[in-house]
Write an enzyme that holds these catalytic residues in place. Structure first.
Site, PDB file in Angstrom:
ATOM      1  N   GLU A  95      56.691 -46.363  35.228  1.00 20.99           N
ATOM      2  CA  GLU A  95      55.263 -45.826  35.494  1.00 20.99           C
ATOM      3  C   GLU A  95      54.326 -46.856  34.810  1.00 20.99           C
ATOM      4  OE1 GLU A  95      56.040 -41.324  34.750  1.00 20.99           O
ATOM      5  OE2 GLU A  95      56.226 -42.606  32.755  1.00 20.99           O
ATOM      6  N   CYS A 111      47.977 -50.257  32.485  1.00 23.01           N
ATOM      7  CA  CYS A 111      49.022 -50.538  31.495  1.00 23.01           C
ATOM      8  C   CYS A 111      50.352 -50.491  32.233  1.00 23.01           C
ATOM      9  CB  CYS A 111      48.953 -49.165  30.489  1.00 23.01           C
ATOM     10  SG  CYS A 111      50.380 -49.101  29.432  1.00 23.01           S
ATOM     11  N   CYS A 118      64.034 -47.636  27.305  1.00 21.13           N
ATOM     12  CA  CYS A 118      63.893 -48.416  26.283  1.00 21.13           C
ATOM     13  C   CYS A 118      65.003 -48.106  25.058  1.00 21.13           C
ATOM     14  CB  CYS A 118      62.315 -48.294  25.277  1.00 21.13           C
ATOM     15  SG  CYS A 118      62.041 -49.485  24.102  1.00 21.13           S
ATOM     16  N   CYS A 122      62.335 -45.614  18.823  1.00 21.15           N
ATOM     17  CA  CYS A 122      61.206 -45.050  17.887  1.00 21.15           C
ATOM     18  C   CYS A 122      61.441 -43.512  17.958  1.00 21.15           C
ATOM     19  CB  CYS A 122      59.896 -45.716  18.211  1.00 21.15           C
ATOM     20  SG  CYS A 122      59.908 -47.359  18.190  1.00 21.15           S
ATOM     21  N   CYS A 125      58.739 -41.552  20.162  1.00 22.77           N
ATOM     22  CA  CYS A 125      58.276 -42.224  21.614  1.00 22.77           C
ATOM     23  C   CYS A 125      59.153 -41.427  22.670  1.00 22.77           C
ATOM     24  CB  CYS A 125      58.424 -43.633  21.755  1.00 22.77           C
ATOM     25  SG  CYS A 125      58.141 -44.295  23.238  1.00 22.77           S
ATOM     26  N   SER A 205      52.379 -55.694  23.906  1.00 22.97           N
ATOM     27  CA  SER A 205      52.559 -55.173  22.699  1.00 22.97           C
ATOM     28  C   SER A 205      54.283 -55.057  22.298  1.00 22.97           C
ATOM     29  CB  SER A 205      52.127 -53.580  22.866  1.00 22.97           C
ATOM     30  OG  SER A 205      52.275 -52.724  21.696  1.00 22.97           O
ATOM     31  N   CYS A 346      49.534 -42.667  25.556  1.00 15.08           N
ATOM     32  CA  CYS A 346      50.458 -43.470  24.687  1.00 15.08           C
ATOM     33  C   CYS A 346      51.897 -42.569  24.597  1.00 15.08           C
ATOM     34  CB  CYS A 346      50.081 -43.974  23.534  1.00 15.08           C
ATOM     35  SG  CYS A 346      48.784 -45.145  23.623  1.00 15.08           S
TER      36      CYS A 346
HETATM   37  N1  SAH Z   1      57.602 -51.427  22.982  1.00 15.53           N
HETATM   38  C1  SAH Z   1      56.252 -51.606  22.836  1.00 15.53           C
HETATM   39  C2  SAH Z   1      55.339 -51.359  23.969  1.00 15.53           C
HETATM   40  C3  SAH Z   1      55.015 -49.790  24.036  1.00 15.53           C
HETATM   41  S1  SAH Z   1      53.519 -49.442  23.443  1.00 15.53           S
HETATM   42  C4  SAH Z   1      55.710 -51.514  21.460  1.00 15.53           C
HETATM   43  O1  SAH Z   1      56.601 -50.596  20.810  1.00 15.53           O
HETATM   44  O2  SAH Z   1      54.862 -51.850  21.183  1.00 15.53           O
HETATM   45  C5  SAH Z   1      53.342 -48.072  23.384  1.00 15.53           C
HETATM   46  C6  SAH Z   1      52.439 -47.685  21.996  1.00 15.53           C
HETATM   47  O3  SAH Z   1      52.462 -46.149  22.042  1.00 15.53           O
HETATM   48  C7  SAH Z   1      53.190 -48.000  21.031  1.00 15.53           C
HETATM   49  O4  SAH Z   1      52.293 -48.554  19.915  1.00 15.53           O
HETATM   50  C8  SAH Z   1      53.764 -46.855  20.297  1.00 15.53           C
HETATM   51  O5  SAH Z   1      53.634 -47.018  18.870  1.00 15.53           O
HETATM   52  C9  SAH Z   1      52.821 -45.773  20.817  1.00 15.53           C
HETATM   53  N2  SAH Z   1      53.081 -44.406  20.909  1.00 15.53           N
HETATM   54  C10 SAH Z   1      54.583 -44.209  21.325  1.00 15.53           C
HETATM   55  N3  SAH Z   1      54.860 -42.896  21.464  1.00 15.53           N
HETATM   56  C11 SAH Z   1      53.526 -42.331  21.048  1.00 15.53           C
HETATM   57  C12 SAH Z   1      53.163 -41.113  21.289  1.00 15.53           C
HETATM   58  N4  SAH Z   1      54.005 -39.916  21.132  1.00 15.53           N
HETATM   59  N5  SAH Z   1      51.973 -40.694  20.676  1.00 15.53           N
HETATM   60  C13 SAH Z   1      50.873 -41.824  20.256  1.00 15.53           C
HETATM   61  N6  SAH Z   1      51.416 -43.171  20.399  1.00 15.53           N
HETATM   62  C14 SAH Z   1      52.855 -43.404  20.874  1.00 15.53           C
END
Ligand code: SAH
Length: 364
Positions: A95, A111, A118, A122, A125, A205, A346
């Site tokens: 995406e 983006c 992944c 986390c 996510c 990121s 995000c």
């Molecule tokens: N793997 C990389 C790139 C992904 S960036 C990284 O971790 O930075 C995606 C961003 O969205 C990250 O900052 C993550 O912390 C944030 N994110 C992930 N899931 C989310 C959610 N459900 N709500 C808000 N932010 C989220």
């Protein structure tokens, strides 16, 4: 006699193209022509490469093809955000999200993703619920931009639609875990033969793969964003298991070693999770942690989804957190969810991927 399989010209870099052309008895400079047709103009049909002789085009068609992603789905949000599901040649889906800037600056952002799924796990996510399906190849990372530009009408005529000025690698995947493809893709994206987007307009990121952070900055002069998301190792261990490998101190030390230009800042993303990392004490600790680092903070109120138990904090909590950081003099922005009516915000990417998922449980 069986025919040898056709070569995918889109998957070759300049040297690879030159080597392939050599086997056809063609000079090296043709590689640049073909590369630009594919990666700057988005052409997927050899017949359209009109600065090549007809004979060469026929020869190429017999021996090669241009593999391409297709747009499986586009969703348009009320705020102009567009979420693209792109089907790769291998059949899986990644995406990309086009985020128009409504402000006077009018800088639009795309983006893009670096992996299908992944591995970082986390606990907040959605992409994590897929696990890692595979790394994207460099040209597949780049092609997300090509196909979106094509859809926006700006591929051939940059005036025809909303331009893409900024690239953020904040989609699916952990870019630094797919390091060599990501670095090749970043170099390609900024090359004149491709999208010609300055590295200063590109942000990568990471969840904090510490040893690769300074290395990235030495290999390409892109901007760095780090998903910090917690102010104590105890909390970060729980919500981002990668912290057990590279803890907060190691990540921040790596940030200090990231080569920076004047006025450049590192973005620290901070997903606000109700009752997990959103207290006033967290805000104060965050400020302390960032002391001495040229930083700005992006607070991202959690975007809820069914695979994670977390909740978004109240508006008052978000504001209080923001105020404490702002009052300390650190630049802080609260990211209003863009395109959340189409799950393009995000942490909401990956919904389209048709693969088994797991619940993101915290196991202490
Ligand atoms: N793997 C990389 C790139 C992904 S960036 C990284 O971790 O930075 C995606 C961003 O969205 C990250 O900052 C993550 O912390 C944030 N994110 C992930 N899931 C989310 C959610 N459900 N709500 C808000 N932010 C989220």
């Amino acid at each position: 006699m069986t025919e040898s399989p056709k070569t995918d010209l889109a998957a070759l870099d300049l040297e690879g193209l030159a080597a392939f052309l050599k086997t056809l008895g063609e000079p090296k400079y043709r590689a640049g022509q073909i590369f630009r047709w594919i990666h700057r103009r988005g052409v997927t049909d050899v017949a359209m490469m009109t600065d090549l002789s007809k004979a060469l085009r026929e020869k190429l068609s017999a021996r090669a093809f241009v593999g391409a992603m297709s747009i499986a789905r586009v969703e348009r949000a009320a705020d102009g955000t567009r979420k693209y599901a792109l089907r790769t040649k291998k059949g899986d889906v990644v995406e990309a999200v086009f985020i128009p800037d409504a402000s006077a600056e009018g800088r639009n952002t795309l983006c893009i993703s670096s992996q299908v799924g992944c591995a970082i796990d986390c606990k907040f996510c959605l992409t994590a619920s897929l696990g890692l399906l595979r790394n994207l190849e460099a040209h597949e990372i780049v092609e997300q931009i090509t196909r979106v530009k094509e859809d926006l009408g700006t591929l051939v005529d940059p005036e025809a639609g909303p331009p893409i000025q900024n690239i953020v690698m904040m989609g699916m995947g952990e870019p630094l875990q797919n390091y060599s493809n990501v670095v090749s893709a970043l170099k390609m994206i900024s090359s004149q033969d491709c999208h010609n987007i300055s590295p200063r307009r590109i942000t990568v990121s990471t969840s904090g793969l510490a040893p690769r952070i300074p290395r990235l900055g030495n290999d390409v002069s892109v901007n760095l964003a780090v998903s910090l998301n917690a102010t104590t190792d105890a909390v970060r261990d729980r919500i981002m298991p990668i912290n057990k490998k590279y803890n907060i101190e190691q990540v921040l030390d790596a940030c200090r070693a990231f080569p920076m230009k004047q006025r450049q800042r590192i973005t620290f993303e901070y997903v606000l999770l109700a009752d997990e990392n959103d207290s006033d004490a967290d805000a104060r600790r965050l400020v302390k942690l960032l002391e001495g680092i040229p930083a700005k903070v992006n607070v991202i109120p959690f975007n809820e989804h069914p695979y994670s138990p977390f909740k978004r904090p109240s508006a008052e909590r978000i504001e209080s957190f923001q105020r404490i950081v702002a009052d300390s003099g650190v630049a802080v922005f609260v990211r209003t969810p863009r395109g959340d009516d189409i799950s393009a915000a995000c942490g909401q990417l990956g919904a389209e991927v048709d693969a088994p998922r797991k619940m993101l449980r915290i196991v202490d």
